[in-house]
Design a protein around this motif. Structure first.
Motif, mmCIF file in Angstrom:
data_model
loop_
_atom_site.group_PDB
_atom_site.id
_atom_site.type_symbol
_atom_site.label_atom_id
_atom_site.label_comp_id
_atom_site.label_asym_id
_atom_site.label_seq_id
_atom_site.Cartn_x
_atom_site.Cartn_y
_atom_site.Cartn_z
ATOM 1 N N ALA A 81 47.375 30.298 28.883
ATOM 2 C CA ALA A 81 47.574 28.922 29.319
ATOM 3 C C ALA A 81 46.215 28.362 29.711
ATOM 4 N N VAL A 82 46.054 27.045 29.556
ATOM 5 C CA VAL A 82 44.753 26.410 29.780
ATOM 6 C C VAL A 82 44.926 25.169 30.653
ATOM 7 N N PHE A 83 43.962 24.936 31.533
ATOM 8 C CA PHE A 83 43.897 23.634 32.188
ATOM 9 C C PHE A 83 42.450 23.268 32.471
ATOM 10 N N SER A 84 42.225 21.969 32.664
ATOM 11 C CA SER A 84 40.897 21.457 32.976
ATOM 12 C C SER A 84 40.945 20.783 34.340
ATOM 13 N N PRO A 85 40.282 21.351 35.347
ATOM 14 C CA PRO A 85 40.349 20.784 36.698
ATOM 15 C C PRO A 85 39.858 19.339 36.754
ATOM 16 N N LYS A 86 40.461 18.559 37.626
ATOM 17 C CA LYS A 86 40.054 17.164 37.784
ATOM 18 C C LYS A 86 38.694 17.058 38.452
ATOM 19 N N SER A 87 38.343 18.060 39.257
ATOM 20 C CA SER A 87 37.057 18.073 39.953
ATOM 21 C C SER A 87 36.359 19.400 39.694
ATOM 22 N N PHE A 88 35.042 19.354 39.573
ATOM 23 C CA PHE A 88 34.266 20.589 39.414
ATOM 24 C C PHE A 88 34.182 21.368 40.720
ATOM 25 N N TYR A 89 34.437 20.712 41.842
ATOM 26 C CA TYR A 89 34.135 21.319 43.126
ATOM 27 C C TYR A 89 35.361 21.472 44.032
ATOM 28 N N ASN A 90 36.336 20.595 43.910
ATOM 29 C CA ASN A 90 37.519 20.640 44.770
ATOM 30 C C ASN A 90 38.770 20.895 43.925
ATOM 31 N N TYR A 91 38.866 22.121 43.469
ATOM 32 C CA TYR A 91 39.937 22.481 42.539
ATOM 33 C C TYR A 91 40.879 23.543 43.107
ATOM 34 N N GLN A 92 40.751 23.868 44.376
ATOM 35 C CA GLN A 92 41.480 25.011 44.931
ATOM 36 C C GLN A 92 42.990 24.893 44.745
ATOM 37 N N GLU A 93 43.561 23.748 45.087
ATOM 38 C CA GLU A 93 45.009 23.579 44.979
ATOM 39 C C GLU A 93 45.455 23.593 43.522
ATOM 40 N N GLU A 94 44.696 22.958 42.653
ATOM 41 C CA GLU A 94 45.024 22.970 41.224
ATOM 42 C C GLU A 94 45.035 24.396 40.674
ATOM 43 N N LEU A 95 44.020 25.167 41.044
ATOM 44 C CA LEU A 95 43.925 26.536 40.562
ATOM 45 C C LEU A 95 45.068 27.385 41.106
ATOM 46 N N LYS A 96 45.392 27.187 42.369
ATOM 47 C CA LYS A 96 46.490 27.922 42.990
ATOM 48 C C LYS A 96 47.813 27.624 42.291
ATOM 49 N N GLU A 97 48.083 26.350 41.990
ATOM 50 C CA GLU A 97 49.307 25.957 41.299
ATOM 51 C C GLU A 97 49.341 26.491 39.867
ATOM 52 N N PHE A 98 48.200 26.463 39.206
ATOM 53 C CA PHE A 98 48.093 26.979 37.836
ATOM 54 C C PHE A 98 48.417 28.467 37.800
ATOM 55 N N LYS A 99 47.896 29.209 38.764
ATOM 56 C CA LYS A 99 48.178 30.634 38.846
ATOM 57 C C LYS A 99 49.672 30.888 39.078
ATOM 58 N N ALA A 100 50.247 30.158 40.025
ATOM 59 C CA ALA A 100 51.667 30.361 40.348
ATOM 60 C C ALA A 100 52.547 30.050 39.156
ATOM 61 N N LYS A 101 52.229 29.008 38.426
ATOM 62 C CA LYS A 101 53.015 28.609 37.260
ATOM 63 C C LYS A 101 52.976 29.682 36.170
ATOM 64 N N ASN A 102 51.913 30.472 36.156
ATOM 65 C CA ASN A 102 51.746 31.486 35.121
ATOM 66 C C ASN A 102 51.871 32.912 35.655
ATOM 67 N N ASN A 103 52.615 33.053 36.771
ATOM 68 C CA ASN A 103 53.010 34.357 37.318
ATOM 69 C C ASN A 103 51.831 35.233 37.743
ATOM 70 N N TRP A 104 50.777 34.597 38.214
ATOM 71 C CA TRP A 104 49.608 35.371 38.638
ATOM 72 C C TRP A 104 49.958 36.357 39.731
ATOM 73 N N ASN A 105 49.568 37.607 39.503
ATOM 74 C CA ASN A 105 49.766 38.707 40.443
ATOM 75 C C ASN A 105 51.244 38.947 40.773
ATOM 76 N N CYS A 106 52.109 38.605 39.824
ATOM 77 C CA CYS A 106 53.550 38.855 39.983
ATOM 78 C C CYS A 106 54.011 39.842 38.908
ATOM 79 N N GLN A 107 54.864 40.763 39.301
ATOM 80 C CA GLN A 107 55.443 41.689 38.324
ATOM 81 C C GLN A 107 56.603 40.993 37.625
ATOM 82 N N THR A 108 56.559 40.970 36.309
ATOM 83 C CA THR A 108 57.618 40.349 35.522
ATOM 84 C C THR A 108 58.258 41.364 34.604
ATOM 85 N N ALA A 109 59.457 41.069 34.183
ATOM 86 C CA ALA A 109 60.201 41.994 33.329
ATOM 87 C C ALA A 109 59.543 42.128 31.972
#
Length: 244
Positions: free
Chosen positions: A216-244
Motif C-alpha cells: 500500500a502507498v501514500f504520500s504525506p501532506k507534510s514532509f515534517y508533520n506526518y505522525q498521525e497520517e503515518l499512524k493511521e496508514f499503519k493501522a489500516k494495513n495491519n502494522w504489527n498485527c498478527q493476521t490469519a
C-alpha cells in the motif's frame, strides 16, 4: 531546474544506497531510534567529498533515564531537509525502546547546514507529555529495536522494486527502509519522478509491504508533520498485527 534537481537527488541517493556507511559517533542507541522513526532520513550526513555522521545532541534526561535528543542530517542535495527532537524511553546494551510514531517532532532546515533548528517550548513540553516524561517507565507501551550503527536496506529485490515503480508510471533509483514489524512487514520511503504534460515532477512516497510483498502507498501532506497520517496508514494495513 526542477528536472535537474530531481536528477541530482536520484544520482546522490543511488550512491547512498550502494555505500556501506557506518555511524561512528558516541550514541548508537540514539542513532538507532532516529533511523527507525523518521521518514526521509538517510542515516548519514554529507560533506563536500565524503559521508559523515549526522549530528546528535543530547538535550535533557529525566529521572527515569529517558533521553530527549536532537537529530540533524546535513545534505548538499535538494532532498527534504529537517531537524528533529526525539525521545528514547530506555536502552540496554543490545536494544532501544521508544513510543512508535509519537516520539518525535520535526522542522524544516537549510539542507547543507548542520546548525540545529530551534523548537518552541510548547512543542517540547507537548512531546514530553505524550512520551510520559518524568513518569514511571512502561516498556509495554514501547517497541524495541536492536542497536545498530548502519541503516538497513529494504527487504526486497531491487529489480522487483524497479518494476513496481515502472508499473505505476514512476522513475526511481533509490528506496530507503524505515522500519520493520514483528510479522514480516516493512515500510520504505522514496522520492520518485513522473512525467506530467512533458514536465518531470517529484513525489515523495511511503510504501508498506506485507510479508507476501503486496503493498500500500501514500504520500504525506507534510514532509515534517506526518505522525498521525503515518499512524493511521499503519493501522489500516495491519502494522504489527498478527493476521490469519
Amino acid at each position: 531546474m526542477k528536472k535537474f534537481m530531481a536528477i541530482i537527488f536520484m544520482a546522490f541517493s543511488l550512491i547512498l544506497v550502494g555505500c556501506e556507511y557506518k555511524y561512528s559517533g558516541d550514541y548508537p542507541q540514539l542513532y538507532t531510534v532516529a533511523i527507525n522513526s523518521l521518514l526521509w532520513n538517510h542515516g548519514l550526513s554529507t560533506a563536500t567529498d565524503r559521508f559523515i555522521d549526522p549530528t546528535i545532541d543530547i538535550i535533557q534526561k529525566d529521572q527515569y533515564g529517558r533521553i530527549l535528543f536532537q537529530y540533524t542530517e546535513k545534505s548538499f542535495t535538494p532532498s527534504v531537509a529537517f531537524s528533529s527532537l526525539i525521545i528514547m524511553q530506555y536502552s540496554t546494551q543490545e536494544d532501544v525502546y521508544y513510543y512508535e510514531d509519537v516520539n518525535f517532532i520535526s522542522k524544516e532546515k537549510v539542507s547543507h547546514s548542520h546548525v540545529q533548528v530551534e523548537f518552541d517550548l510548547t512543542e517540547i513540553e507537548s512531546l514530553k507529555e505524550i512520551n510520559d516524561w518524568n513518569k514511571d517507565l512502561n516498556l509495554d507501551k514501547c517497541i524495541s529495536k536492536e542497536i545498530s550503527r548502519t541503516k538497513a536496506k529494504p527487504q526486497i529485490d531491487e529489480n522487483t522494486l524497479k518494476e513496481m515503480f515502472e508499473e505505476n508510471g514512476y522513475y526511481n533509483d533509490s528506496t530507503f527502509l524505515l522500519s520493520t514489524d514483528d510479522y514480516g512487514r516493512f515500510i520504505c520511503y522514496s522520492c520518485v519522478s513522473t512525467i506530467n504534460n512533458g514536465v518531470l515532477e517529484d513525489q515523495y512516497l511511503v510504501i508498506l509491504f506485507q510479508n507476501d510483498l503486496t503493498y500500500a502507498v501514500f504520500s504525506p501532506k507534510s514532509f515534517y508533520n506526518y505522525q498521525e497520517e503515518l499512524k493511521e496508514f499503519k493501522a489500516k494495513n495491519n502494522w504489527n498485527c498478527q493476521t490469519a
